[in-house]
Design a protein around this motif. Structure first.
Motif, mmCIF file in Angstrom:
data_model
loop_
_atom_site.group_PDB
_atom_site.id
_atom_site.type_symbol
_atom_site.label_atom_id
_atom_site.label_comp_id
_atom_site.label_asym_id
_atom_site.label_seq_id
_atom_site.Cartn_x
_atom_site.Cartn_y
_atom_site.Cartn_z
ATOM 1 N N ASP A 91 -4.030 5.871 4.397
ATOM 2 C CA ASP A 91 -5.488 6.013 4.370
ATOM 3 C C ASP A 91 -5.952 6.776 5.602
ATOM 4 O O ASP A 91 -5.626 6.397 6.733
ATOM 5 C CB ASP A 91 -6.157 4.629 4.334
ATOM 6 C CG ASP A 91 -5.958 3.949 2.991
ATOM 7 O OD1 ASP A 91 -5.463 4.610 2.059
ATOM 8 O OD2 ASP A 91 -6.285 2.748 2.883
ATOM 9 N N HIS A 124 0.854 -1.192 0.000
ATOM 10 C CA HIS A 124 0.000 0.000 0.000
ATOM 11 C C HIS A 124 0.887 1.238 0.000
ATOM 12 O O HIS A 124 1.620 1.484 0.954
ATOM 13 C CB HIS A 124 -0.883 -0.046 1.254
ATOM 14 C CG HIS A 124 -1.833 1.085 1.344
ATOM 15 N ND1 HIS A 124 -1.743 2.062 2.322
ATOM 16 C CD2 HIS A 124 -2.888 1.419 0.569
ATOM 17 C CE1 HIS A 124 -2.727 2.921 2.149
ATOM 18 N NE2 HIS A 124 -3.432 2.568 1.089
ATOM 19 N N HIS A 135 -7.170 8.417 0.425
ATOM 20 C CA HIS A 135 -5.869 7.780 0.250
ATOM 21 C C HIS A 135 -4.933 8.913 -0.133
ATOM 22 O O HIS A 135 -5.081 9.534 -1.187
ATOM 23 C CB HIS A 135 -5.923 6.712 -0.853
ATOM 24 C CG HIS A 135 -4.586 6.161 -1.244
ATOM 25 N ND1 HIS A 135 -4.102 4.964 -0.771
ATOM 26 C CD2 HIS A 135 -3.620 6.664 -2.047
ATOM 27 C CE1 HIS A 135 -2.885 4.751 -1.283
ATOM 28 N NE2 HIS A 135 -2.576 5.773 -2.070
ATOM 29 N N HIS A 164 -9.725 8.315 -4.159
ATOM 30 C CA HIS A 164 -11.073 7.847 -3.752
ATOM 31 C C HIS A 164 -12.043 8.997 -3.535
ATOM 32 O O HIS A 164 -13.049 8.846 -2.831
ATOM 33 C CB HIS A 164 -11.011 6.986 -2.470
ATOM 34 C CG HIS A 164 -10.070 5.830 -2.549
ATOM 35 N ND1 HIS A 164 -10.073 4.930 -3.588
ATOM 36 C CD2 HIS A 164 -9.076 5.417 -1.708
ATOM 37 C CE1 HIS A 164 -9.133 4.023 -3.378
ATOM 38 N NE2 HIS A 164 -8.503 4.299 -2.255
ATOM 39 N N HIS A 193 -12.961 7.342 2.677
ATOM 40 C CA HIS A 193 -11.667 7.769 3.253
ATOM 41 C C HIS A 193 -10.837 8.471 2.189
ATOM 42 O O HIS A 193 -11.179 8.457 1.001
ATOM 43 C CB HIS A 193 -10.896 6.577 3.836
ATOM 44 C CG HIS A 193 -10.253 5.677 2.811
ATOM 45 N ND1 HIS A 193 -10.939 4.698 2.133
ATOM 46 C CD2 HIS A 193 -8.978 5.609 2.357
ATOM 47 C CE1 HIS A 193 -10.125 4.069 1.313
ATOM 48 N NE2 HIS A 193 -8.921 4.606 1.420
HETATM 49 ZN ZN LIG Z 1 -5.093 3.612 0.418
#
Ligand SMILES: [Zn+2]
Length: 463
Positions: free
Chosen positions: A347, A343, A424, A391, A422
């Motif tokens: 987040d 990742h 990112h 996102h 959320h």
């Molecule tokens: Zn993320």
């Protein structure tokens, strides 16, 4: 009867004369047009710029469709002294096709030729097989100004400490002895371009660089500068690379989750519609993720030549961290490991559709859909440094627009591959994602960026 015979004889003479004169005129025309053709050959040289290093091979081509190339000649002139580089006469037995085009290479070994650094003149001439000009043919002649540069650029590193963690960033400031076509920091195959213009002295460069999360702490690191003639100068610099441990987590993929995720990606090109759901998930999580990361990072090499930001970067206000940078994720389906991914951002979750501020000032570089990342905004902070917001449910900025730190650029959401609402948040330099935590930390910015810039500013005597 007699007179008729005489007439015929006369006619015959005329006919003979006519044929003869046609032949003579024809031959003359043939000689004039073909053998004495007046079109000179053409010469082209493959020289991108006038800069020539110690040993250079210059490719060239001479063409003459009418009579063919007979002779090629090239010389270099410096300080009134001429050195012949090429002299060639071609045999006459060639086919028209062979004679029409000649490819040649001019070898310039500047040391052997006793040439010194500085200006020189390259002369190239070609003659064709025409009988014109008293049988010496038509001549093409070109001259090219060259600048001979056989010495490598000198690199002087102006910053002392370079402490970089795995997944982290660093800043180096250096001075070059001459203009360079390519210059920057090389870190085991990643090249981080340096930028001039921050200091009054245009030969002083700033380069942000990073150690990717998966690069080892014995990585080869140096400043590399290639001048306009192609001479390369390299200088290592003091650096301390630190290991980091990243979080590991296991994500269980259920059929219910697949049912929820997959429909949103059916229209993506290459989506394996006829394959089982698990393979469709792998297409998204692995192939599409790699493609999307590459797409986001592709802006890195075209960063603004301007330092747009100052101070620590802002984190999404009132948010909780849901996932960290370089979390190593193992994906399990039906008790079996099906994938491993990393990742490459952080987040952050706040309230639903929370306003997202620009982490720092910059130019909006990209606004649009990027597969697993959903609606994305990227901001170019200049000198190779970017921030990424993914996102998003809504975006409120346009590409090319300048934004101030804390200006609202959009709202959080769950577009793309997201389990819930959320943000990112990612950051990258050139072609690697780096850990945003460093950039949020005022003392890290002070020690690794601000103090270095001030130090060199004082040293250089800038206002
Ligand atoms: Zn993320």
């Amino acid at each position: 009867m007699r007179s008729g015979k005489k007439e015929r004889g006369k006619n015959f003479k005329y006919l003979l004369l006519t044929i003869l004169s046609v032949l003579v005129v024809g031959a003359a025309v043939w000689l004039l047009i073909v053998k004495f053709e007046g079109g000179p050959p053409s010469i082209t040289l493959e020289i991108k710029d006038p800069y020539i290093s110690a040993e250079e091979k210059i490719q060239g081509r001479a063409t003459d469709e009418k009579s063919g190339i007979r002779k090629l000649w090239a010389a270099v002139i410096q300080d009134g002294k001429e050195s012949v580089l090429l002299e060639k006469t071609f045999e006459s037995g060639e086919t028209a096709e062979q004679a029409a085009q000649k490819l040649f290479t001019i070898n310039m070994d500047t040391r052997k030729l006793g040439l010194s650094d500085g200006k020189a003149l390259l002369r190239v001439s070609a003659r064709d097989r025409s009988w014109g000009n008293w049988f010496s043919g038509n001549r093409a002649y070109i001259e090219k100004e060259l600048v001979i540069d056989t010495s490598a650029p000198q690199v002087e590193v102006l910053t002392g400490q370079h402490n970089v963690s795995q997944g982290g960033a660093g800043l180096i400031i250096y001075k070059l002895s001459e203009e360079c076509g390519k210059q920057g920091v090389s870190v085991n195959g990643h090249f981080f371009k340096g930028y001039s213009g921050y200091f009054e002295d245009p030969d002083i460069y700033i380069a942000f660089f990073g150690l990717a999360y998966d690069q080892q702490t014995d990585a080869d690191m140096y400043v590399e500068a290639v001048d306009l003639a192609g001479n390369t100068g390299r200088r290592g610099f003091y650096h301390h690379l630190r290991n980091r441990r990243f979080n590991a987590e296991t994500l269980t993929i259920s059929d219910r989750l697949l049912d929820r995720i997959l429909p949103g990606f059916r229209s993506v090109s290459g989506f394996p519609k006829d394959k089982p759901p698990v393979e469709q998930f792998l297409f998204i999580n692995k192939d599409l993720r790699r493609k999307n990361n590459e797409a986001i990072l592709s802006s890195g090499k075209n960063s603004d030549n301007g330092f747009h930001w100052s101070g620590a970067f802002a984190r999404l206000p009132n948010s909780a961290r849901k996932a960290g940078f370089a979390d190593h994720r193992t994906y399990v389906y039906d008790g079996e490991v099906i994938d491993k991914e990393v990742h490459l951002g952080i987040d952050l979750a706040s309230v639903r559709h929370a306003p997202v501020p620009a982490a720092n000032s910059g130019r909006v570089d990209f606004v649009g859909q990027v597969g697993i990342y959903g609606n994305v905004v990227t901001i170019d902070h200049g000198f190779g440094l970017f921030s990424v917001y993914a996102h998003l449910s809504r975006t409120g900025v346009k590409e090319g627009q300048m934004v101030e730190k804390s200006e609202i650029i959009g709202h959080t959401g769950s577009t793309g591959l997201a389990a819930g609402d959320h943000l990112h948040y990612g950051m990258f330099i050139n072609d690697i994602f780096v850990n945003p935590v460093e950039w949020w930390d005022p003392s890290w910015i002070e020690n690794n960026v601000s103090a270095k810039l001030r130090g060199v500013k004082e040293m250089a005597g800038d206002e």
